[in-house]
Design an enzyme around this catalytic site. Structure first.
Site, PDB file in Angstrom:
ATOM      1  N   HIS A 241      24.504  52.991  48.459  1.00 44.01           N
ATOM      2  CA  HIS A 241      25.309  51.826  48.142  1.00 44.01           C
ATOM      3  C   HIS A 241      26.800  52.029  48.398  1.00 44.01           C
ATOM      4  CE1 HIS A 241      21.673  50.399  46.059  1.00 44.01           C
ATOM      5  NE2 HIS A 241      22.204  49.207  46.143  1.00 44.01           N
ATOM      6  N   ILE A 312      33.519  50.324  36.139  1.00 44.05           N
ATOM      7  CA  ILE A 312      33.494  51.102  34.899  1.00 44.05           C
ATOM      8  C   ILE A 312      34.306  50.427  33.799  1.00 44.05           C
ATOM      9  CG2 ILE A 312      34.206  53.290  33.858  1.00 44.05           C
ATOM     10  CD1 ILE A 312      33.564  54.659  36.508  1.00 44.05           C
ATOM     11  N   VAL A 314      34.872  47.256  33.235  1.00 45.31           N
ATOM     12  CA  VAL A 314      34.117  46.140  32.651  1.00 45.31           C
ATOM     13  C   VAL A 314      33.064  46.677  31.684  1.00 45.31           C
ATOM     14  CG1 VAL A 314      32.447  44.314  33.165  1.00 45.31           C
ATOM     15  CG2 VAL A 314      34.512  44.532  34.540  1.00 45.31           C
ATOM     16  N   GLY A 315      32.366  47.744  32.090  1.00 42.40           N
ATOM     17  CA  GLY A 315      31.379  48.355  31.199  1.00 42.40           C
ATOM     18  C   GLY A 315      32.008  48.857  29.920  1.00 42.40           C
ATOM     19  N   THR A 317      34.726  47.708  28.487  1.00 46.47           N
ATOM     20  CA  THR A 317      35.120  46.551  27.683  1.00 46.47           C
ATOM     21  C   THR A 317      33.937  46.019  26.880  1.00 46.47           C
ATOM     22  OG1 THR A 317      36.843  45.930  29.277  1.00 46.47           O
ATOM     23  CG2 THR A 317      36.067  44.219  27.762  1.00 46.47           C
TER      24      THR A 317
END
Length: 355
Positions: A241, A312, A314-315, A317
């Protein structure tokens, strides 16, 4: 099997949670439209009555622009080549690939589905600016309902997007008389890491099992060998990816999730544990216990995949707001909602899964 009224209650509750949280995202998108427009340059078009569109999902916009330019010519060219191959097969007295009438029927049904999925994806990015909000400081201050709706909208848009992106080559394969891998299963019916990896991208899963996991030894080399083979498979996925920091974190967390689920499944399959559960719990109680455990797994599945979709930060948060600052009421409420989702997913899997 649970009573029908109970399953219906879980289904209605799940749908209610979806729609209400989406409504909260819609309200926040409208309230902060000007602010988001200045930061992300929302696109104006006439598709939905002049509503602005969130343009920040690069993959969707890239393939959409390519499709507008090339998709019609791709289908026309493929249809011409396919029919030419059919005529040659007839002359060579080989089995016919498909008649023109069958091909036309397959094409019409396939294009109808693709248009419906495309329309739904476009509707989502016009009504809910979930990608822009995930990249905005507003993520730190929106309500918990909105936060949950953003997570659901993000993962469901990802699902609908790949119905379109996978649906195009699947349609071409059907026109050639081939059987494509099944399209992704709806993420709202996913309740485990193993199920997500097995049923979302079936082609990728089959490729990884056949060409990475099994050649590395798979489950034939004991516990340590299984852990190593699984870890190397997820490392390959991360490299495939793009091998960014966010992707390595996402792959590691998913490896951890799959490993914990596999360990729990082995534990529950032990004879003494199985007999104890059978002795003290009815089939309905065991089903509810399954959904309870699945709700915890699903919460981590969504959280870890938000790292893939948003990064990362966003995770972090979501972890802070739901599991640290939100403890206990927000956390338990989320797990309660996911308990309902898990019941729906388990019933769906038992009814429709044929793989």
């Amino acid at each position: 099997m649970l009573p029908q009224w109970e399953l219906t209650l879980y289904l209605l509750a799940s749908l209610g949670f979806h729609f209400y949280s989406f409504y909260e995202v819609y309200k926040v998108s409208r309230e902060h439209e000007d602010e988001l427009d200045q930061e992300f340059e929302l696109e104006m078009d006439t598709l939905f009555g002049g509503l602005k569109k969130d343009p920040t999902d690069f993959e969707w916009n890239f393939w959409l622009e390519w499709g507008k330019r090339s998709l019609v010519w791709l289908f026309l060219g493929h249809a011409a080549v396919s029919q030419l191959a059919t005529l040659l097969a007839k002359k060579m007295q080989q089995p016919e690939l498909s008649s023109p009438k069958q091909s036309l029927c397959i094409l019409a049904k396939g294009l109808g589905r693709l248009l419906c999925w495309w329309w739904l994806a476009e509707l989502m990015v016009h009504l809910m600016f979930m990608h822009a909000l995930h990249s905005s400081p507003l993520l730190e201050s929106v309500s918990c309902w909105t936060l949950g709706g953003l997570a659901l909208a993000q993962v469901l848009f990802f699902y609908v997007k790949y119905l379109v992106l996978f649906g195009v080559p699947a349609l071409l394969m059907r026109l050639d008389g081939l059987k494509p891998p099944p399209l992704p299963r709806c993420v709202s019916t996913m309740f485990s890491f193993t199920g997500m990896w097995r049923y979302f991208d079936v082609g990728l899963h089959n490729f990884l099992i056949r060409y990475v996991y099994i050649p590395l030894g798979g489950s034939q080399r004991g516990l340590l060998g299984t852990l190593l083979s699984t870890a190397m498979t997820f490392a390959f996925v991360s490299y495939w990816h793009g091998s960014y920091e966010d992707l390595w974190c996402w792959a590691t967390l998913n490896w951890l999730g799959v490993t914990v689920e596999s360990g729990a499944q082995r534990l529950l399959e032990r004879r003494c544990v199985r007999e104890t559960l059978t002795r003290y719990l009815s089939p309905q109680a065991r089903r509810r216990l399954h959904a309870l455990l699945a709700s915890c797994s699903t919460s981590m599945l969504i959280l870890f995949n938000l790292v893939f979709l948003g990064g990362i930060q966003v995770g972090k948060t979501y972890w802070d707001r739901i599991f640290l600052q939100g403890w206990p009421w927000v956390t338990l409420s989320v797990l309660g909602f996911l308990y309902c989702y898990s019941h729906v997913g388990i019933a769906w899997a038992q009814t429709y899964t044929v793989l």
